[in-house]
Design an enzyme around this catalytic site. Structure first.
Site, PDB file in Angstrom:
ATOM      1  N   TRP A   1     -15.081 -13.253  -7.508  1.00 11.31           N
ATOM      2  CA  TRP A   1     -14.614 -11.918  -7.090  1.00 11.31           C
ATOM      3  C   TRP A   1     -13.775 -11.256  -8.174  1.00 11.31           C
ATOM      4  O   TRP A   1     -12.949 -11.912  -8.815  1.00 11.31           O
ATOM      5  CB  TRP A   1     -13.759 -12.069  -5.833  1.00 11.31           C
ATOM      6  CG  TRP A   1     -12.940 -10.866  -5.518  1.00 11.31           C
ATOM      7  CD1 TRP A   1     -11.700 -10.546  -6.010  1.00 11.31           C
ATOM      8  CD2 TRP A   1     -13.305  -9.785  -4.655  1.00 11.31           C
ATOM      9  NE1 TRP A   1     -11.278  -9.347  -5.502  1.00 11.31           N
ATOM     10  CE2 TRP A   1     -12.250  -8.857  -4.664  1.00 11.31           C
ATOM     11  CE3 TRP A   1     -14.431  -9.516  -3.873  1.00 11.31           C
ATOM     12  CZ2 TRP A   1     -12.273  -7.675  -3.916  1.00 11.31           C
ATOM     13  CZ3 TRP A   1     -14.452  -8.344  -3.126  1.00 11.31           C
ATOM     14  CH2 TRP A   1     -13.391  -7.446  -3.156  1.00 11.31           C
ATOM     15  N   MET A   2     -13.944  -9.937  -8.330  1.00  5.54           N
ATOM     16  CA  MET A   2     -13.084  -9.164  -9.228  1.00  5.54           C
ATOM     17  C   MET A   2     -12.658  -7.876  -8.530  1.00  5.54           C
ATOM     18  O   MET A   2     -13.489  -7.207  -7.925  1.00  5.54           O
ATOM     19  CB  MET A   2     -13.868  -8.815 -10.505  1.00  5.54           C
ATOM     20  CG  MET A   2     -13.130  -7.867 -11.436  1.00  5.54           C
ATOM     21  SD  MET A   2     -14.034  -7.585 -12.982  1.00  5.54           S
ATOM     22  CE  MET A   2     -15.180  -6.311 -12.476  1.00  5.54           C
TER      23      MET A   2
ATOM     24  N   ASP B   1      -9.183  -4.877  -9.423  1.00  9.15           N
ATOM     25  CA  ASP B   1      -8.625  -4.030 -10.490  1.00  9.15           C
ATOM     26  C   ASP B   1      -8.783  -4.547 -11.921  1.00  9.15           C
ATOM     27  O   ASP B   1      -8.399  -5.683 -12.221  1.00  9.15           O
ATOM     28  CB  ASP B   1      -7.108  -3.892 -10.323  1.00  9.15           C
ATOM     29  CG  ASP B   1      -6.667  -3.650  -8.922  1.00  9.15           C
ATOM     30  OD1 ASP B   1      -7.517  -3.545  -8.039  1.00  9.15           O
ATOM     31  OD2 ASP B   1      -5.451  -3.570  -8.705  1.00  9.15           O
TER      32      ASP B   1
ATOM     33  N   GLN C   1      -8.229  -8.537 -11.930  1.00  5.74           N
ATOM     34  CA  GLN C   1      -7.845  -9.305 -10.753  1.00  5.74           C
ATOM     35  C   GLN C   1      -9.034 -10.179 -10.393  1.00  5.74           C
ATOM     36  O   GLN C   1     -10.125  -9.677 -10.111  1.00  5.74           O
ATOM     37  CB  GLN C   1      -7.504  -8.342  -9.614  1.00  5.74           C
ATOM     38  CG  GLN C   1      -6.211  -7.590  -9.829  1.00  5.74           C
ATOM     39  CD  GLN C   1      -5.023  -8.514  -9.617  1.00  5.74           C
ATOM     40  OE1 GLN C   1      -4.646  -8.782  -8.491  1.00  5.74           O
ATOM     41  NE2 GLN C   1      -4.434  -8.995 -10.700  1.00  5.74           N
TER      42      GLN C   1
ATOM     43  N   ARG D   1       4.665  -2.713  -6.654  1.00  6.24           N
ATOM     44  CA  ARG D   1       3.764  -3.547  -7.469  1.00  6.24           C
ATOM     45  C   ARG D   1       3.106  -2.775  -8.602  1.00  6.24           C
ATOM     46  O   ARG D   1       3.270  -1.587  -8.751  1.00  6.24           O
ATOM     47  CB  ARG D   1       2.706  -4.196  -6.579  1.00  6.24           C
ATOM     48  CG  ARG D   1       1.838  -3.252  -5.793  1.00  6.24           C
ATOM     49  CD  ARG D   1       0.782  -4.035  -5.013  1.00  6.24           C
ATOM     50  NE  ARG D   1       0.053  -3.192  -4.088  1.00  6.24           N
ATOM     51  CZ  ARG D   1       0.420  -2.951  -2.843  1.00  6.24           C
ATOM     52  NH1 ARG D   1       1.535  -3.467  -2.348  1.00  6.24           N
ATOM     53  NH2 ARG D   1      -0.318  -2.173  -2.069  1.00  6.24           N
ATOM     54  N   ASP D   2       2.344  -3.545  -9.373  1.00 14.52           N
ATOM     55  CA  ASP D   2       1.488  -3.031 -10.447  1.00 14.52           C
ATOM     56  C   ASP D   2       2.277  -2.391 -11.592  1.00 14.52           C
ATOM     57  O   ASP D   2       2.045  -1.220 -11.943  1.00 14.52           O
ATOM     58  CB  ASP D   2       0.431  -2.043  -9.875  1.00 14.52           C
ATOM     59  CG  ASP D   2      -0.300  -2.615  -8.665  1.00 14.52           C
ATOM     60  OD1 ASP D   2      -0.358  -3.858  -8.557  1.00 14.52           O
ATOM     61  OD2 ASP D   2      -0.792  -1.843  -7.835  1.00 14.52           O
TER      62      ASP D   2
ATOM     63  N   GLU E   1      -0.862   2.722  -5.505  1.00 18.03           N
ATOM     64  CA  GLU E   1      -0.997   1.505  -6.303  1.00 18.03           C
ATOM     65  C   GLU E   1      -1.329   1.883  -7.746  1.00 18.03           C
ATOM     66  O   GLU E   1      -1.699   3.014  -8.048  1.00 18.03           O
ATOM     67  CB  GLU E   1      -2.132   0.633  -5.754  1.00 18.03           C
ATOM     68  CG  GLU E   1      -1.968   0.272  -4.282  1.00 18.03           C
ATOM     69  CD  GLU E   1      -3.065  -0.656  -3.755  1.00 18.03           C
ATOM     70  OE1 GLU E   1      -2.715  -1.627  -3.079  1.00 18.03           O
ATOM     71  OE2 GLU E   1      -4.252  -0.415  -4.002  1.00 18.03           O
TER      72      GLU E   1
HETATM   73  C1  FRU Z   1      -5.191  -2.569  -5.918  1.00 12.28           C
HETATM   74  C2  FRU Z   1      -4.366  -3.765  -5.550  1.00 12.28           C
HETATM   75  C3  FRU Z   1      -3.082  -3.773  -6.339  1.00 12.28           C
HETATM   76  C4  FRU Z   1      -2.720  -5.225  -6.378  1.00 12.28           C
HETATM   77  C5  FRU Z   1      -4.077  -5.859  -6.475  1.00 12.28           C
HETATM   78  C6  FRU Z   1      -4.151  -7.204  -5.820  1.00 12.28           C
HETATM   79  O1  FRU Z   1      -6.533  -2.714  -5.670  1.00 12.28           O
HETATM   80  O2  FRU Z   1      -4.110  -3.768  -4.170  1.00 12.28           O
HETATM   81  O3  FRU Z   1      -2.078  -2.959  -5.809  1.00 12.28           O
HETATM   82  O4  FRU Z   1      -1.919  -5.541  -7.462  1.00 12.28           O
HETATM   83  O5  FRU Z   1      -4.984  -4.987  -5.875  1.00 12.28           O
HETATM   84  O6  FRU Z   1      -5.339  -7.827  -6.128  1.00 12.28           O
END
Ligand code: FRU
Length: 610
Positions: free
Chosen positions: A150-151, A153, A169, A269-270, A323
């Site tokens: 799975w991928m 962001d 991710q 986050r992020d 996000e």
């Molecule tokens: C966005 C998100 C981010 C978070 C990540 C987790 O798609 O929800 O805010 O860091 O995915 O995988």
């Protein structure tokens, strides 16, 4: 009585032995109870192969090395069938005693012995793992995808020494969201991507959510001039921000021992940081997800952060969560002025449901982002892409020649886990070059043009037409069968008032994608309701519509067709639509017509993809 006991012991032994005999090579399996199993690694291969079933719940797997718990991860271990096999890397533990303590998910109301599950037969220690593509129909041919798993962001992207580094991710242990890790790929041309393995893996502070990377040539953070700095969200019960440093150009990262470097008392986050040359300080944006604002911080050393301001309350699209921020400066063409662009991804709340990327244009003094208003004093909501499959878009730091290149996740949280692929889930969009433009009414917008590198993908000129009048009778073209329909279509036309120009991609099963320019509404629409497999989610069939930002009916399009996506770029990226499609066979027909009014076709070219 004694004999009877002997019999019982004997049959227990037989069961134990036969279970071990069923298991694959290099493992010894001991079932402890209804849902708990120990797997001892007895072979000395590089990988433990895990059989995965996509639609069952996660098992918890604790990796115990020489009696110490070194890692916990989750995987959908196969119960009745194996959909894909994923490797667990044993190389770091060579010469040590490795035991996996596995707890399978068991619904209490239907508890059953787990030793009949398919996974036990398939577990195997092996010296290699076969990552060859098994998704012939839908794995994109020229978009970035993970080899397996799975991928979501894209994140942490930076450019250094001729290489574009892309992190994402990633779940290495299955094709649904879990075990968030930074996967890594690199490219010298933004077209061909080399897998680089896992860059940052979960730890005691949590899994590794999205973040950013930056170079530090002046050694402001004290890790050395060659350091690549990464900031990411450590996500456990709560979300905190952490720092990691690489001294090998982003291949491996060492986590900072003072983590977390930034904590807040609410969901945030992020982290997206960059060195601000004008102020001589670091800036950092963090999505204050539920508050619908971006927090802006400053720092001199990347470790101590000071909150400078917050941007966004009440502005733009406010639904869902905010996000993945980004902030960068671009010049306004034809002037010596610049503007700053603040990117804000949000989910749900996109223009056609689910995830999407909005942006704000304004000025930034190193502490505060001041957004521009339109002539009426309002802050209009602006979208970067008017398709359904463009999310978490952020830019590369330190790109050469002052370029600002972005890439997005080509999916949507509404159905990303349901799309009809299993070996991998999700691709990234084609990379795009950011430019500002003033539209006909003077408002500044952000264009997303395909990067120039994409011209290098063009193969043969497969079909061509020029200077034709378009009316209701369609002009038909054949898309290259030799590349199974993979192509770039370049088309420019001029539509009269009250006209509609339809471009249709179709196959022999009558599956089609219809893209219509409407000179009345100055919009382009993209209809994928009959595009092929659409029934895996009620959110998937959709018609998306983009404003074209022109007043003269002159449209030039570049349409990139890959195995499961279509990206339509209009007027040098002034409007863009990115949409997934899952046709049962490739679209090999293209037709163009003026379904209403009339239009002049200036030029149409179809290039196969190299
Ligand atoms: C966005 C998100 C981010 C978070 C990540 C987790 O798609 O929800 O805010 O860091 O995915 O995988």
């Amino acid at each position: 009585m004694l004999d009877c006991r002997k019999l019982l012991i004997n049959s227990a032994l037989t069961i134990l032995l036969s279970t071990a005999a069923f298991a694959g090579d290099g493992v010894k399996i001991e079932h402890l109870g209804v849902d708990n199993t120990l797997v001892r690694i007895t072979g000395d291969g590089d990988y433990l192969l895990l059989p995965i079933q996509d639609n069952v719940d996660d098992a918890r797997i604790q990796v115990i090395v020489d009696n110490q718990l070194v890692k916990t991860f989750y995987a959908r271990l196969a119960k009745s069938k194996t959909d894909l096999t994923v490797p667990f890397d044993l190389k770091p533990y060579k010469g040590k005693k490795v035991v996996l303590d596995i707890v399978l998910p068991q619904n209490p109301s239907e508890r059953h012995e787990s030793n009949g599950e398919v996974c036990w037969k398939g577990l195997e220690v092996a010296n290699s793992f076969d990552s060859a593509n098994t998704e012939k129909q839908f794995r994109p041919a020229y978009h970035h995808t993970p080899q397996w798993g799975w991928m979501n962001d894209p994140n942490g992207m930076f450019y250094k020494d001729g290489k574009w580094h892309l992190y994402y991710q990633y779940n290495p242990y299955g094709s649904k969201w879990q075990n968030m890790t930074w996967g890594h790929s690199s490219s010298t041309d933004l077209l061909n991507w080399t897998p680089e393995g896992l860059a940052i893996e979960p730890d005691g502070l949590g899994s590794i959510f999205s973040g950013s990377c930056a170079l530090d040539p002046n050694n402001t953070a004290g890790f050395g001039e060659d350091a690549v700095l990464a900031m990411y969200t450590s996500a456990a019960k709560n979300q905190v921000q952490s720092l990691a440093v690489s001294h090998d150009n982003g291949k491996t990262f060492e986590k900072y021992d003072g983590n977390p470097t930034l904590t807040l008392d609410s969901e945030a986050r992020d982290p997206n940081m960059f060195f601000n040359e004008k102020t001589g300080e670091w800036n950092l944006l963090i999505a204050h997800a539920l508050e619908h604002e971006m927090l802006i911080f400053t720092s001199k050393d990347m470790k101590e952060w000071t909150l400078a301001s917050a941007f966004g309350k009440g502005l733009g699209a406010q639904n869902g969560v905010w996000e993945c921020p980004d902030l960068f400066e671009l010049s306004i063409p034809g002037t010596n002025k610049t503007k700053w662009v603040l990117i804000c991804n949000l989910n749900p709340g996109g223009p056609f449901g689910g995830s999407a990327t909005q942006y704000f244009i304004g000025d930034f003094d190193g502490k505060t982002f001041k957004v521009d208003t339109d002539k009426q004093g309002n802050v209009p909501t602006k979208w970067m892409d008017y398709g359904k499959d463009h999310y978490a878009t952020v830019s590369w730091s330190d790109a050469p020649d002052n370029r600002r290149v972005v890439i997005g996740w080509m999916s949507n949280w509404e159905y990303a886990a349901e799309v009809p692929t299993v070996q991998f889930r999700s691709a990234n969009t084609l990379p795009r070059e950011m430019k500002l433009f003033k539209d006909a009414d003077g408002e500044i917008y952000l264009a997303s043009a395909p990067v120039d590198e994409l011209y290098n993908l063009r193969g043969n000129l497969e079909a061509e037409a020029s200077r034709a009048t378009l009316n209701a009778t369609p002009l038909n073209f054949t898309l290259p069968a030799s590349t199974e329909g993979l192509c770039e279509i370049e088309v420019s036309f001029e539509a009269s008032k009250n006209s509609k120009v339809d471009l249709t991609l179709s196959n022999s099963k009558d599956e089609k994608v219809v893209m219509i320019y409407d000179s009345n509404s100055r919009t382009m629409s993209f209809d994928r309701t009959k595009s092929g497999i659409t029934d895996f989610s009620t959110h998937f069939p959709a018609v998306t519509v983009a404003p074209t930002h022109e007043k003269d009916g002159k449209i030039s399009l570049r349409i990139f067709v890959d195995r499961s996506s279509i990206e339509l770029f209009g007027n040098d990226g002034r409007f863009v639509m990115t949409n997934l499609v899952f046709p049962n066979e490739p679209y090999l027909n293209l037709s163009i017509a003026a379904s209403e009014g009339k239009a002049k076709l200036n030029n149409l070219k179809v290039f196969s993809i190299k």
